[in-house]
Scaffold this active site. Structure first.
Site, PDB file in Angstrom:
ATOM      1  N   ASP A  33     -19.595 -15.371  -6.201  1.00  0.00           N
ATOM      2  CA  ASP A  33     -18.528 -15.334  -7.202  1.00  0.00           C
ATOM      3  C   ASP A  33     -17.185 -15.646  -6.542  1.00  0.00           C
ATOM      4  O   ASP A  33     -16.996 -15.372  -5.354  1.00  0.00           O
ATOM      5  CB  ASP A  33     -18.501 -13.937  -7.841  1.00  0.00           C
ATOM      6  N   ASN A  81     -23.100 -17.793 -18.510  1.00  0.00           N
ATOM      7  CA  ASN A  81     -22.142 -18.816 -18.070  1.00  0.00           C
ATOM      8  C   ASN A  81     -21.984 -19.967 -19.077  1.00  0.00           C
ATOM      9  O   ASN A  81     -21.026 -20.746 -18.980  1.00  0.00           O
ATOM     10  CB  ASN A  81     -22.523 -19.389 -16.695  1.00  0.00           C
TER      11      ASN A  81
HETATM   12  C1  IPE Z   1     -18.961 -18.271  -9.417  1.00  0.00           C
HETATM   13  O1  IPE Z   1     -17.589 -18.475  -9.371  1.00  0.00           O
HETATM   14  C2  IPE Z   1     -19.729 -19.519  -9.756  1.00  0.00           C
HETATM   15  C3  IPE Z   1     -20.519 -19.472 -10.995  1.00  0.00           C
HETATM   16  C4  IPE Z   1     -20.582 -18.459 -11.798  1.00  0.00           C
HETATM   17  C5  IPE Z   1     -21.267 -20.669 -11.334  1.00  0.00           C
HETATM   18  P1  IPE Z   1     -16.689 -18.297 -10.654  1.00  0.00           P
HETATM   19  O2  IPE Z   1     -16.575 -19.603 -11.350  1.00  0.00           O
HETATM   20  O3  IPE Z   1     -17.195 -17.177 -11.523  1.00  0.00           O
HETATM   21  O4  IPE Z   1     -15.298 -17.913 -10.007  1.00  0.00           O
HETATM   22  P2  IPE Z   1     -14.197 -16.936 -10.583  1.00  0.00           P
HETATM   23  O5  IPE Z   1     -14.829 -15.597 -10.778  1.00  0.00           O
HETATM   24  O6  IPE Z   1     -13.708 -17.524 -11.866  1.00  0.00           O
HETATM   25  O7  IPE Z   1     -13.146 -16.928  -9.524  1.00  0.00           O
HETATM   26 MG    MG Z   2     -16.694 -15.154 -11.665  1.00  0.00          MG
END
Ligand code: IPE
Ligand code: MG
Length: 253
Positions: A33, A81
């Protein structure tokens, strides 16, 4: 220059040797993350963070293989997501297309076997093809198992398992008394694998986000503020070393 390289090499083998002298987690699961924040802090679009994050995977995977970890699981894309802007989802789901070119040869060279956990059927067809290629090309490998959790959600996993079991009962193929923990495990995407001993979450949040809820019952959790694109081998070794210092009692004394 030469002395520096030699020093680096010595430090590196020292760390690995020191960690290897104590029990190594059989299964490490990683919630990667912080990609988005990493990019925003640099004034870059979120996608740049996902690209940087994808590049980090190699070093950590190789470090895990070198340590002798049996199963390494990455939480790559969750069923939640999809709520992100379409462009971002699209860009994340295109990453495997490139990674199959850059990473597959290394995985083959290092005897790593790839397995997907999650429902890849409703992914874009080219993403599904790239992921299937990882699985098929590495299917003969006998080294570390690399699980990619893509379009994965633990509640979804448990729901599909329970529904399959209920169907068996309904058809008279299974008795209620036969529904045991061992049986349920067989219907999970992680069937046949040890449960994670250690869970690493980068990015500073203290939650599990619908990741492996059944399998994490007795896992040791390790959280760091470090954003995934900054997560290095040294952070990874710190997590393992911290794990080695913990006392696991599984409800006993
Ligand atoms: C994790 O990084 C990657 C995925 C969930 C694919 P994020 O995209 O959640 O990064 P932040 O939490 O917004 O910084
Ligand atoms: Mg994240």
């Amino acid at each position: 220059m030469w002395t520096l390289m030699k020093q680096y090499w010595q430090n590196r083998s020292y760390n690995i040797a020191r960690l290897k002298a104590r029990p190594i987690p059989l299964h490490i699961a990683v919630i990667l993350d912080g990609n988005g924040r990493w990019a925003l802090r640099r004034g870059l679009p979120r996608f740049a963070g996902h690209m940087a994050g994808a590049k980090r995977v190699r070093e950590i995977t190789m470090a895990a293989a070198e340590l002798g970890v049996q199963v390494l699981t990455y939480f790559v894309f969750s069923t939640e997501n999809w709520r992100r802007p379409h462009q971002e989802v699209r860009s994340i789901l295109r990453l495997p297309l490139e990674m199959v070119i850059t990473e597959l040869p290394l995985l083959l060279k290092n005897n790593v076997k790839v397995n997907i956990i999650g429902n890849i059927n409703n992914l874009p067809v080219e993403t599904k093809e790239a992921l299937t290629k990882f699985v098929e090309k590495t299917s003969g490998n006998t080294g570390m198992q690399l699980n990619l959790a893509v379009n994965y959600g633990a509640r979804g996993e448990l729901t599909q398992a329970l529904s399959k079991i209920a169907e068996q009962v309904e058809r008279g193929l299974l008795r209620v008394a036969e529904v045991t923990e061992e049986l349920i495990k067989k219907y999970l995407w992680t069937a046949g694998m040890p449960d994670p001993d250690l869970v690493i979450r980068t990015g500073g949040d203290f939650r599990l986000s619908n990741f492996l809820l059944w399998q994490l019952a007795y896992s040791e959790l390790w959280f760091t503020k470090c954003l995934w694109p900054d997560f290095s081998k040294q952070h990874f070794f710190n997590a393992v070393s911290d794990f080695q210092g913990r006392s696991r009692r599984y409800g006993g004394v």
